[in-house]
Design a protein around this motif. Structure first.
Motif, PDB file in Angstrom:
ATOM      1  N   GLY A   8       0.570  -1.003   0.072  1.00 60.12           N
ATOM      2  CA  GLY A   8       0.137  -0.188  -0.042  1.00 60.12           C
ATOM      3  C   GLY A   8       0.699   1.367  -0.114  1.00 60.12           C
ATOM      4  N   THR A   9       2.131   1.189   0.112  1.00 64.16           N
ATOM      5  CA  THR A   9       2.784   2.588   0.036  1.00 64.16           C
ATOM      6  C   THR A   9       3.549   2.578  -1.431  1.00 64.16           C
ATOM      7  OG1 THR A   9       4.944   1.320   0.813  1.00 64.16           O
ATOM      8  CG2 THR A   9       3.593   2.161   2.335  1.00 64.16           C
ATOM      9  N   GLU A  10       3.633   3.790  -1.964  1.00 57.06           N
ATOM     10  CA  GLU A  10       4.232   3.764  -3.242  1.00 57.06           C
ATOM     11  C   GLU A  10       5.812   4.464  -2.844  1.00 57.06           C
ATOM     12  OE1 GLU A  10       0.376   6.362  -4.773  1.00 57.06           O
ATOM     13  OE2 GLU A  10       2.418   7.236  -4.918  1.00 57.06           O
ATOM     14  N   GLN A  11       6.625   4.462  -4.054  1.00 59.35           N
ATOM     15  CA  GLN A  11       8.175   4.562  -3.854  1.00 59.35           C
ATOM     16  C   GLN A  11       8.108   6.120  -3.255  1.00 59.35           C
ATOM     17  OE1 GLN A  11      10.277   2.574  -4.076  1.00 59.35           O
ATOM     18  NE2 GLN A  11      12.178   3.719  -4.151  1.00 59.35           N
ATOM     19  N   ILE A  69     -11.027  15.812   7.349  1.00 54.80           N
ATOM     20  CA  ILE A  69      -9.693  15.859   6.478  1.00 54.80           C
ATOM     21  C   ILE A  69      -8.645  16.382   7.393  1.00 54.80           C
ATOM     22  CG2 ILE A  69      -8.785  17.197   4.630  1.00 54.80           C
ATOM     23  CD1 ILE A  69     -11.693  17.004   3.384  1.00 54.80           C
ATOM     24  N   LEU A  70      -8.746  17.135   8.393  1.00 59.45           N
ATOM     25  CA  LEU A  70      -7.722  17.649   9.376  1.00 59.45           C
ATOM     26  C   LEU A  70      -7.261  16.613   9.963  1.00 59.45           C
ATOM     27  CD1 LEU A  70      -8.961  21.046  10.818  1.00 59.45           C
ATOM     28  CD2 LEU A  70      -6.881  20.510   9.540  1.00 59.45           C
ATOM     29  N   MET A  71      -8.180  15.762  10.662  1.00 60.39           N
ATOM     30  CA  MET A  71      -7.807  14.394  11.333  1.00 60.39           C
ATOM     31  C   MET A  71      -6.932  13.499  10.416  1.00 60.39           C
ATOM     32  SD  MET A  71      -8.419  15.301  14.566  1.00 60.39           S
ATOM     33  CE  MET A  71      -8.367  13.757  15.439  1.00 60.39           C
ATOM     34  N   LEU A  72      -7.491  13.345   9.445  1.00 60.98           N
ATOM     35  CA  LEU A  72      -6.833  12.514   8.454  1.00 60.98           C
ATOM     36  C   LEU A  72      -5.534  12.915   8.062  1.00 60.98           C
ATOM     37  CD1 LEU A  72      -7.329   9.676   6.755  1.00 60.98           C
ATOM     38  CD2 LEU A  72      -8.041  11.259   4.994  1.00 60.98           C
ATOM     39  N   CYS A  73      -5.188  14.188   7.759  1.00 60.79           N
ATOM     40  CA  CYS A  73      -3.886  14.809   7.352  1.00 60.79           C
ATOM     41  C   CYS A  73      -2.931  14.844   8.542  1.00 60.79           C
ATOM     42  CB  CYS A  73      -4.116  16.246   6.721  1.00 60.79           C
ATOM     43  SG  CYS A  73      -5.094  16.150   5.263  1.00 60.79           S
ATOM     44  N   ASN A  86      -2.647   6.412   5.826  1.00 65.16           N
ATOM     45  CA  ASN A  86      -1.326   6.649   5.958  1.00 65.16           C
ATOM     46  C   ASN A  86      -0.863   7.321   4.699  1.00 65.16           C
ATOM     47  OD1 ASN A  86      -0.812   5.981   8.648  1.00 65.16           O
ATOM     48  ND2 ASN A  86      -0.689   3.845   8.110  1.00 65.16           N
ATOM     49  N   THR A  87      -1.086   6.731   3.626  1.00 59.75           N
ATOM     50  CA  THR A  87      -0.887   7.238   2.356  1.00 59.75           C
ATOM     51  C   THR A  87      -1.308   9.009   2.047  1.00 59.75           C
ATOM     52  OG1 THR A  87      -1.185   5.104   1.384  1.00 59.75           O
ATOM     53  CG2 THR A  87      -1.222   6.942  -0.229  1.00 59.75           C
ATOM     54  N   VAL A  88      -2.495   9.261   2.546  1.00 65.14           N
ATOM     55  CA  VAL A  88      -3.047  10.491   2.548  1.00 65.14           C
ATOM     56  C   VAL A  88      -2.006  11.507   3.432  1.00 65.14           C
ATOM     57  CG1 VAL A  88      -4.569  12.126   3.143  1.00 65.14           C
ATOM     58  CG2 VAL A  88      -5.258  10.166   1.768  1.00 65.14           C
TER      59      VAL A  88
END
Length: 166
Positions: A8-11, A69-73, A86-88
């Motif tokens: 699930g993680t990108e480079q 959105i604030l909590m997610l970021c 985690n990606t966001v």
């Protein structure tokens, strides 16, 4: 994707974000303001939805979306039940401070424009302050007094030479 990277993680997601000139305590202050702003925004948004006015309901729903959105970021550990949290968070960590400032301030102003009440104004104040904190960090560090004095001295020298030459 290599075998060592978690799924699930990108480079580059695990890499440290670029050095944006923020000190560790200022970065934590911005994160704390984002988390507190998200909590206050969620509570005020819920309170704003307890009405019959459709504009207040729309502003309240938008405020709760802002809080999410604030909590997610800013605090992805609070959203562990969401796979992409985690990606966001990694993508927002790579954003420049002025981009975060525009995003957070614009996000906080929208409900106030929908319905200007005390609840929407105070509920979005800390979220807007988070954007202001990121905006201030985008301006950079202020100079020290010695450098400023040297600049002033350099500016005065040509003026003094003109006065002596006349």
């Amino acid at each position: 994707m290599s075998a060592v990277e978690p799924e699930g993680t990108e480079q580059g997601d695990t890499a440290r974000p670029q050095d944006d000139g923020m000190t560790w305590w200022y970065r934590w202050l911005c994160r704390l303001a984002g988390v507190v702003g998200g909590i206050v925004c969620a509570i005020a948004g819920l309170w704003n939805c307890v009405t019959v006015n459709p504009l207040n309901i729309a502003a309240g729903v938008w405020m709760m979306l802002n809080a999410f959105i604030l909590m997610l970021c800013e605090a992805p550990f609070c959203c562990q039940f969401i796979e992409f949290a985690n990606t966001v968070a990694a993508k927002t960590d790579r954003m420049k401070p002025w981009q975060k400032a525009l995003f957070y301030c614009g996000m906080a102003l929208f409900p106030v424009f929908i319905s200007f009440t005390l609840t929407t104004f105070l509920g979005n104040a800390i979220a807007f302050a988070t954007g202001v904190l990121y905006g201030l960090s985008a301006l950079g560090k202020k100079g020290d007094a010695v450098s400023y004095a040297k600049l002033q001295q350099i500016k005065k020298q040509p003026d003094e030479e003109k006065e002596m030459g006349t």
